[in-house]
Motif scaffolding. Structure first.
Motif, short mmCIF file in Angstrom:
data_model
loop_
_atom_site.label_atom_id
_atom_site.label_comp_id
_atom_site.label_asym_id
_atom_site.label_seq_id
_atom_site.Cartn_x
_atom_site.Cartn_y
_atom_site.Cartn_z
N GLN A 227 1.51 -0.99 -0.04
CA GLN A 227 0.02 -0.26 0.30
C GLN A 227 1.11 1.35 -0.06
O GLN A 227 1.69 1.60 0.81
N SER A 228 -0.06 2.42 -1.01
CA SER A 228 1.54 3.72 -0.45
C SER A 228 -0.05 4.00 -1.50
O SER A 228 -0.81 3.73 -2.97
N MET A 229 0.53 5.89 -1.13
CA MET A 229 -0.80 7.30 -2.42
C MET A 229 -0.56 6.46 -3.95
O MET A 229 -1.46 7.09 -4.49
N MET A 230 1.52 6.82 -3.70
CA MET A 230 0.84 6.61 -5.66
C MET A 230 0.16 4.74 -6.14
O MET A 230 -0.44 5.00 -6.74
N ILE A 231 0.21 4.02 -5.49
CA ILE A 231 0.03 2.57 -5.97
C ILE A 231 -1.98 3.15 -5.50
O ILE A 231 -3.02 2.54 -6.92
N PHE A 232 -3.26 3.50 -4.79
CA PHE A 232 -3.86 3.79 -5.03
C PHE A 232 -4.57 5.36 -6.12
O PHE A 232 -5.51 5.04 -6.67
N ILE A 233 -3.54 6.01 -5.98
CA ILE A 233 -3.94 6.58 -7.80
C ILE A 233 -3.51 5.99 -9.32
O ILE A 233 -5.20 6.15 -10.01
N LYS A 234 -2.96 4.97 -9.00
CA LYS A 234 -2.74 4.45 -10.04
C LYS A 234 -4.22 3.56 -9.86
O LYS A 234 -4.63 2.97 -11.47
N GLY A 388 -5.25 -7.95 -1.48
CA GLY A 388 -5.35 -7.14 -2.18
C GLY A 388 -7.37 -6.58 -2.29
O GLY A 388 -7.92 -5.64 -3.15
N LEU A 389 -8.04 -6.37 -0.98
CA LEU A 389 -9.47 -6.43 -0.60
C LEU A 389 -9.18 -4.92 -1.10
O LEU A 389 -10.59 -4.40 -1.64
N GLU A 390 -9.17 -4.33 -0.21
CA GLU A 390 -8.42 -3.04 -0.49
C GLU A 390 -8.31 -2.06 -1.93
O GLU A 390 -9.51 -1.51 -1.71
#
Length: 437
Positions: A227-234, A388-390
């Motif tokens: 988890q990281s902010m960049m991964i969530f953005i992608k 990877g539920l989130e």
């Protein structure tokens, strides 16, 4: 005081009677649907293998189209109370039955089975859950009539039939339970149907796997990024793209259906014959039958290694033409294929694990196309063992929102618009919402 106690006892007695009744009906529906779905799955696997060994069968697809058109034209239409109940409406007829507008025909199950077998063995691009869902609705309607179930509960049992069909077809009983309640409408879940839907879905799954021993395909999610902010953005960005891809498929599929009906004046045999010719031409142009049938091999491959970069486009066109011209079958597996192979293609441009992108695409395109984000999220949990539920939660709802008021089934009712930014009235159907656009 005594009268009040008697009323309370009567209320609890009625409650437990209804509970037992729903479990009983759900169990019957699930058991029958699970058994019939196993037959569907095993037969589809067998005839799929037959087709792969005999490439020449694809040239019989136009003839198969005539046969399917003849069956639906002559045996799939019933008028009740001056209203046409047409088995050729497929899942839309089941949804209309949930809303209480029409009835599922008891003959719908055998007809869609036969039509699906013809489509698959001759090389049409389709799935199988459509047949399972429609057969589930058909079995539920038979139970309704056999036990003379009251009008309110008939809708609940139709949902149970949907749940049993989906849960048994994919080996995902939790998803199946929710899918039966979520499929018919946007923005509303009829929790009253939860008990019979859960019972039917688990009973169907149990019959398919534990009793009859069918083995479902496994898609392996090899790695999930930290988890990281960049991964969530992608994930958000690709989920928007996946949602728009689902819109493209739905619009093309509906557009082909509307155009072919107008061109051939709703003659099902002529429509399907012409569609079969198109599929034969496309197959010869590509020089491969990778996009005919269910395409399970390339779907599994998309989680392991790179596939042709435009595989998703080919499958999208093949499936839209197949189903848009009157052939029958499911659309879930084609959506899985389109989403997973597109995610595989995006791996070249986006620094995320290949199998992770394929899984995101599979789930997000399904969510956007079916307008069932909760069921899609649960599907990811059951398919990928909770990994990877989130990310999948975000992908399901982002795709759902950005797909707008489009979807596989024009009969879906919009109880609540996805956003107030969409100019859609409560109670509209997907069909009318798409026409406004």
């Amino acid at each position: 005081m005594r009268q009040a106690n008697l009323n309370i006892k009567l209320k609890y007695k009625n409650f437990f009677f209804l509970l037992i009744q729903w479990i009983f009906f759900g169990g019957i529906i699930g058991t029958v649907v699970g058994t019939l779905t196993t037959f569907l799955l095993e037969t589809n696997d067998y005839i799929g293998e037959v087709r792969e060994k005999r490439d020449w069968l694809i040239f019989l697809l136009p003839i198969g189209g005539i046969l399917i058109g003849y069956i639906y034209t002559n045996y799939g239409k019933v008028y009740l109370n001056n209203t046409l109940h047409n088995a050729a409406d497929l899942n839309n007829l089941v949804i209309e039955a949930v809303h209480g507008n029409k009835k599922v025909l008891k003959r719908m199950g055998p007809i869609v089975y036969l039509g699906t077998f013809i489509t698959v063995i001759l090389g049409g691009s389709t799935g199988r859950e459509g047949a399972a869902v429609q057969m589930g609705g058909s079995v539920a309607e038979a139970v309704n009539k056999l036990f003379k179930v009251n009008v309110l509960d008939t809708k609940v049992l139709i949902m149970s039939g949907i749940s049993a069909g989906f849960g048994a077809a994919f080996g995902t009983p939790i998803t199946g339970a929710v899918f039966g309640m979520e499929m018919a409408a946007l923005g509303k879940l009829k929790f009253e149907a939860l008990i019979p839907c859960i019972t039917a879905s688990f009973a169907g799954h149990f019959m398919t796997t534990a009793v009859l021993g069918h083995k479902h395909e496994k898609l392996i999610l090899q790695s999930v990024p930290e988890q990281s902010m960049m991964i969530f953005i992608k994930v958000i960005v690709v989920s928007v793209i996946f949602g728009l891809l689902s819109v493209l498929y739905c619009q093309l599929r509906h557009g082909i259906q509307q155009y072919s009906e107008k061109l051939f004046k709703k003659n099902h045999m002529k429509r399907a014959f012409f569609g079969g010719i198109l599929i034969v031409i496309f197959t010869l142009m590509i020089g491969s039958q990778d996009y005919n049938g269910r395409g399970l091999e390339m779907l599994e491959q998309s989680f392991q290694e790179e596939v042709p970069p435009f595989a998703f486009v080919a499958k999208l066109i093949f499936t839209a033409v197949t189903l848009g011209t009157g052939f029958v079958g499911g659309e879930a597996i084609p959506l899985f294929f389109i989403g997973a192979t597109f995610g595989n293609t995006l791996h070249t441009f986006i620094d995320l694990p290949l199998s992770f992108l394929a899984a995101l695409g599979l789930i997000a395109v399904f969510s956007g196309g079916t307008n069932t984000p909760i069921a899609a999220f649960l599907l990811a949990m059951e398919m990928f063992n909770g990994k990877g539920l989130e990310y999948f939660f975000i992908a399901c709802f982002v795709s759902y929102i950005f797909s707008g008021h489009h979807g596989l089934w024009p009969s879906q009712k919009i109880y609540e618009p996805k956003s107030r930014l969409y100019n859609v009235n409560n109670g509209e159907k997907i069909k009318s919402a798409e026409k406004q656009k």
